[in-house]
Design a protein around this motif. Structure first.
Motif, PDB file in Angstrom:
ATOM      1  N   GLN A  78      37.273  34.129  32.081  1.00 50.11           N
ATOM      2  CA  GLN A  78      36.316  34.604  33.088  1.00 50.11           C
ATOM      3  C   GLN A  78      35.500  33.445  33.669  1.00 50.11           C
ATOM      4  O   GLN A  78      35.070  33.502  34.816  1.00 50.11           O
ATOM      5  CB  GLN A  78      35.390  35.666  32.506  1.00 50.11           C
ATOM      6  CG  GLN A  78      36.073  36.981  32.174  1.00 50.11           C
ATOM      7  CD  GLN A  78      36.790  37.607  33.360  1.00 50.11           C
ATOM      8  OE1 GLN A  78      36.316  37.591  34.484  1.00 50.11           O
ATOM      9  NE2 GLN A  78      37.965  38.152  33.089  1.00 50.11           N
ATOM     10  N   GLY A  79      35.307  32.384  32.909  1.00 54.64           N
ATOM     11  CA  GLY A  79      34.510  31.252  33.361  1.00 54.64           C
ATOM     12  C   GLY A  79      35.272  30.205  34.151  1.00 54.64           C
ATOM     13  O   GLY A  79      34.664  29.335  34.774  1.00 54.64           O
ATOM     14  N   ILE A  80      36.582  30.275  34.161  1.00 59.19           N
ATOM     15  CA  ILE A  80      37.389  29.310  34.900  1.00 59.19           C
ATOM     16  C   ILE A  80      37.126  29.474  36.401  1.00 59.19           C
ATOM     17  O   ILE A  80      37.036  30.585  36.914  1.00 59.19           O
ATOM     18  CB  ILE A  80      38.891  29.503  34.571  1.00 59.19           C
ATOM     19  CG1 ILE A  80      39.167  29.076  33.141  1.00 59.19           C
ATOM     20  CG2 ILE A  80      39.783  28.742  35.548  1.00 59.19           C
ATOM     21  CD1 ILE A  80      40.588  29.314  32.688  1.00 59.19           C
ATOM     22  N   SER A  81      37.022  28.344  37.093  1.00 61.51           N
ATOM     23  CA  SER A  81      36.711  28.410  38.533  1.00 61.51           C
ATOM     24  C   SER A  81      37.919  28.789  39.384  1.00 61.51           C
ATOM     25  O   SER A  81      37.758  29.178  40.535  1.00 61.51           O
ATOM     26  CB  SER A  81      36.125  27.085  39.003  1.00 61.51           C
ATOM     27  OG  SER A  81      37.060  26.048  38.811  1.00 61.51           O
ATOM     28  N   GLU A  82      39.130  28.668  38.851  1.00 58.39           N
ATOM     29  CA  GLU A  82      40.319  29.089  39.581  1.00 58.39           C
ATOM     30  C   GLU A  82      40.473  30.596  39.448  1.00 58.39           C
ATOM     31  O   GLU A  82      40.162  31.177  38.416  1.00 58.39           O
ATOM     32  CB  GLU A  82      41.569  28.414  39.032  1.00 58.39           C
ATOM     33  CG  GLU A  82      41.654  26.940  39.370  1.00 58.39           C
ATOM     34  CD  GLU A  82      42.977  26.355  38.965  1.00 58.39           C
ATOM     35  OE1 GLU A  82      43.668  25.830  39.837  1.00 58.39           O
ATOM     36  OE2 GLU A  82      43.296  26.443  37.770  1.00 58.39           O
ATOM     37  N   ASP A 102      35.197  37.488  42.736  1.00 57.44           N
ATOM     38  CA  ASP A 102      34.219  36.980  43.709  1.00 57.44           C
ATOM     39  C   ASP A 102      34.890  36.692  45.042  1.00 57.44           C
ATOM     40  O   ASP A 102      34.351  37.010  46.108  1.00 57.44           O
ATOM     41  CB  ASP A 102      33.533  35.723  43.184  1.00 57.44           C
ATOM     42  CG  ASP A 102      32.595  36.006  42.013  1.00 57.44           C
ATOM     43  OD1 ASP A 102      32.299  37.199  41.744  1.00 57.44           O
ATOM     44  OD2 ASP A 102      32.180  35.025  41.349  1.00 57.44           O
ATOM     45  N   MET A 103      36.050  36.094  44.974  1.00 55.69           N
ATOM     46  CA  MET A 103      36.782  35.759  46.193  1.00 55.69           C
ATOM     47  C   MET A 103      37.138  37.009  46.987  1.00 55.69           C
ATOM     48  O   MET A 103      37.097  37.011  48.216  1.00 55.69           O
ATOM     49  CB  MET A 103      38.054  35.000  45.820  1.00 55.69           C
ATOM     50  CG  MET A 103      38.883  34.577  46.981  1.00 55.69           C
ATOM     51  SD  MET A 103      40.308  33.687  46.324  1.00 55.69           S
ATOM     52  CE  MET A 103      41.255  33.545  47.796  1.00 55.69           C
ATOM     53  N   LEU A 104      37.476  38.073  46.267  1.00 52.76           N
ATOM     54  CA  LEU A 104      37.896  39.319  46.918  1.00 52.76           C
ATOM     55  C   LEU A 104      36.737  40.285  47.146  1.00 52.76           C
ATOM     56  O   LEU A 104      36.921  41.345  47.741  1.00 52.76           O
ATOM     57  CB  LEU A 104      38.978  40.002  46.071  1.00 52.76           C
ATOM     58  CG  LEU A 104      40.255  39.187  45.879  1.00 52.76           C
ATOM     59  CD1 LEU A 104      41.149  39.840  44.848  1.00 52.76           C
ATOM     60  CD2 LEU A 104      40.980  39.026  47.207  1.00 52.76           C
ATOM     61  N   GLY A 105      35.565  39.944  46.641  1.00 53.97           N
ATOM     62  CA  GLY A 105      34.410  40.828  46.787  1.00 53.97           C
ATOM     63  C   GLY A 105      34.527  42.093  45.962  1.00 53.97           C
ATOM     64  O   GLY A 105      34.103  43.170  46.380  1.00 53.97           O
ATOM     65  N   ARG A 139      42.492  29.263  48.216  1.00 54.30           N
ATOM     66  CA  ARG A 139      42.059  28.905  46.858  1.00 54.30           C
ATOM     67  C   ARG A 139      43.279  28.697  45.983  1.00 54.30           C
ATOM     68  O   ARG A 139      44.262  29.415  46.111  1.00 54.30           O
ATOM     69  CB  ARG A 139      41.249  30.058  46.244  1.00 54.30           C
ATOM     70  CG  ARG A 139      39.809  30.017  46.581  1.00 54.30           C
ATOM     71  CD  ARG A 139      39.083  30.540  45.378  1.00 54.30           C
ATOM     72  NE  ARG A 139      37.716  30.086  45.406  1.00 54.30           N
ATOM     73  CZ  ARG A 139      36.752  30.728  44.830  1.00 54.30           C
ATOM     74  NH1 ARG A 139      36.976  31.842  44.199  1.00 54.30           N
ATOM     75  NH2 ARG A 139      35.540  30.250  44.867  1.00 54.30           N
ATOM     76  N   SER A 140      43.148  27.738  45.083  1.00 56.66           N
ATOM     77  CA  SER A 140      44.179  27.590  44.058  1.00 56.66           C
ATOM     78  C   SER A 140      44.132  28.827  43.177  1.00 56.66           C
ATOM     79  O   SER A 140      43.048  29.368  42.904  1.00 56.66           O
ATOM     80  CB  SER A 140      43.922  26.359  43.199  1.00 56.66           C
ATOM     81  OG  SER A 140      44.074  25.195  43.959  1.00 56.66           O
ATOM     82  N   VAL A 141      45.274  29.268  42.766  1.00 56.11           N
ATOM     83  CA  VAL A 141      45.315  30.483  41.974  1.00 56.11           C
ATOM     84  C   VAL A 141      46.388  30.355  40.897  1.00 56.11           C
ATOM     85  O   VAL A 141      47.384  29.661  41.079  1.00 56.11           O
ATOM     86  CB  VAL A 141      45.581  31.731  42.863  1.00 56.11           C
ATOM     87  CG1 VAL A 141      46.942  31.687  43.500  1.00 56.11           C
ATOM     88  CG2 VAL A 141      45.408  33.018  42.090  1.00 56.11           C
ATOM     89  N   ILE A 142      46.129  31.013  39.790  1.00 56.72           N
ATOM     90  CA  ILE A 142      47.115  31.122  38.718  1.00 56.72           C
ATOM     91  C   ILE A 142      47.528  32.580  38.702  1.00 56.72           C
ATOM     92  O   ILE A 142      46.684  33.473  38.521  1.00 56.72           O
ATOM     93  CB  ILE A 142      46.528  30.712  37.355  1.00 56.72           C
ATOM     94  CG1 ILE A 142      46.072  29.256  37.403  1.00 56.72           C
ATOM     95  CG2 ILE A 142      47.539  30.961  36.239  1.00 56.72           C
ATOM     96  CD1 ILE A 142      45.253  28.827  36.201  1.00 56.72           C
ATOM     97  N   VAL A 143      48.802  32.837  38.908  1.00 56.20           N
ATOM     98  CA  VAL A 143      49.305  34.215  38.874  1.00 56.20           C
ATOM     99  C   VAL A 143      50.279  34.302  37.723  1.00 56.20           C
ATOM    100  O   VAL A 143      51.197  33.501  37.605  1.00 56.20           O
ATOM    101  CB  VAL A 143      49.993  34.617  40.210  1.00 56.20           C
ATOM    102  CG1 VAL A 143      50.554  36.020  40.106  1.00 56.20           C
ATOM    103  CG2 VAL A 143      49.035  34.504  41.376  1.00 56.20           C
ATOM    104  N   SER A 144      50.069  35.274  36.878  1.00 57.32           N
ATOM    105  CA  SER A 144      50.921  35.481  35.721  1.00 57.32           C
ATOM    106  C   SER A 144      51.435  36.905  35.742  1.00 57.32           C
ATOM    107  O   SER A 144      50.685  37.840  35.984  1.00 57.32           O
ATOM    108  CB  SER A 144      50.120  35.240  34.440  1.00 57.32           C
ATOM    109  OG  SER A 144      50.843  35.675  33.328  1.00 57.32           O
ATOM    110  N   ARG A 145      52.725  37.051  35.525  1.00 58.79           N
ATOM    111  CA  ARG A 145      53.296  38.397  35.429  1.00 58.79           C
ATOM    112  C   ARG A 145      53.601  38.660  33.961  1.00 58.79           C
ATOM    113  O   ARG A 145      54.312  37.906  33.339  1.00 58.79           O
ATOM    114  CB  ARG A 145      54.530  38.516  36.288  1.00 58.79           C
ATOM    115  CG  ARG A 145      54.204  38.588  37.767  1.00 58.79           C
ATOM    116  CD  ARG A 145      55.462  38.826  38.598  1.00 58.79           C
ATOM    117  NE  ARG A 145      55.150  39.277  39.927  1.00 58.79           N
ATOM    118  CZ  ARG A 145      54.645  38.524  40.886  1.00 58.79           C
ATOM    119  NH1 ARG A 145      54.341  37.275  40.639  1.00 58.79           N
ATOM    120  NH2 ARG A 145      54.409  39.011  42.081  1.00 58.79           N
ATOM    121  N   SER A 146      53.028  39.757  33.415  1.00 63.39           N
ATOM    122  CA  SER A 146      53.237  40.054  32.000  1.00 63.39           C
ATOM    123  C   SER A 146      54.273  41.119  31.825  1.00 63.39           C
ATOM    124  O   SER A 146      54.704  41.746  32.744  1.00 63.39           O
ATOM    125  CB  SER A 146      51.927  40.493  31.347  1.00 63.39           C
ATOM    126  OG  SER A 146      51.368  41.588  32.019  1.00 63.39           O
TER     127      SER A 146
END
Length: 146
Positions: A78-82, A102-105, A139-146
């Motif tokens: 939750q604290g990561i800025s990405e 935050d980015m998506l409101g 924005r840089s983003v990390i997307v993970s599919r589980s």
């Protein structure tokens, strides 16, 4: 003749008493045997109860440790800025961090279960980096599919 009748009756009564004594002795032996089995069963139940209590204590400690580790890792994520968005195999959001919200409101929990496409964002590859486009913001983003 009177004595003869009483003699037969007396012998019959003695035979009945002997049978009763024999039955009582058999009952007593069976009762003692059952008491022994019952005592062993009680000991086994006490042993298993202690074992179960110990296992429950161990599992409770392990669960607390797991919860602490989960909370610690969740705080890091939750604290990561990405922005981090985790999707399941159906592209539904299973986790989204504070930066992505935050980015998506969005408020906490609002995006969980929503389809990724319904979030109004777009993913693009920019060289080796995946970027998220939302409202003209990259924005840089990390997307993970589980």
């Amino acid at each position: 003749m009177r004595n003869r009748g009483k003699g037969k009756k007396g012998r019959s009564e003695l035979k009945d008493i002997a049978q009763l004594n024999e039955a009582f002795e058999s009952f007593t032996l069976a009762s003692r045997s059952l008491e022994g089995y019952y005592e062993r069963l009680q000991s086994r139940v006490e042993y298993l109860s202690r074992e179960l209590e110990e296992r429950n204590r161990q599992l409770s400690r392990a669960l607390l440790d797991t919860d602490e580790a989960k909370n610690y890792l969740d705080a890091i994520v939750q604290g990561i800025s990405e922005a981090i968005v985790v999707l399941d195999s159906a592209d539904s959001v299973t986790m989204i961090n504070r930066a992505a919200r935050d980015m998506l409101g969005l408020q906490a929990g609002e995006a969980i279960g929503l389809k990724f496409d319904s979030l109004g964002i777009e993913l693009q590859q920019d060289g080796t980096e995946t970027v998220l486009l939302s409202g003209g913001i990259r924005r840089s983003v990390i997307v993970s599919r589980s």
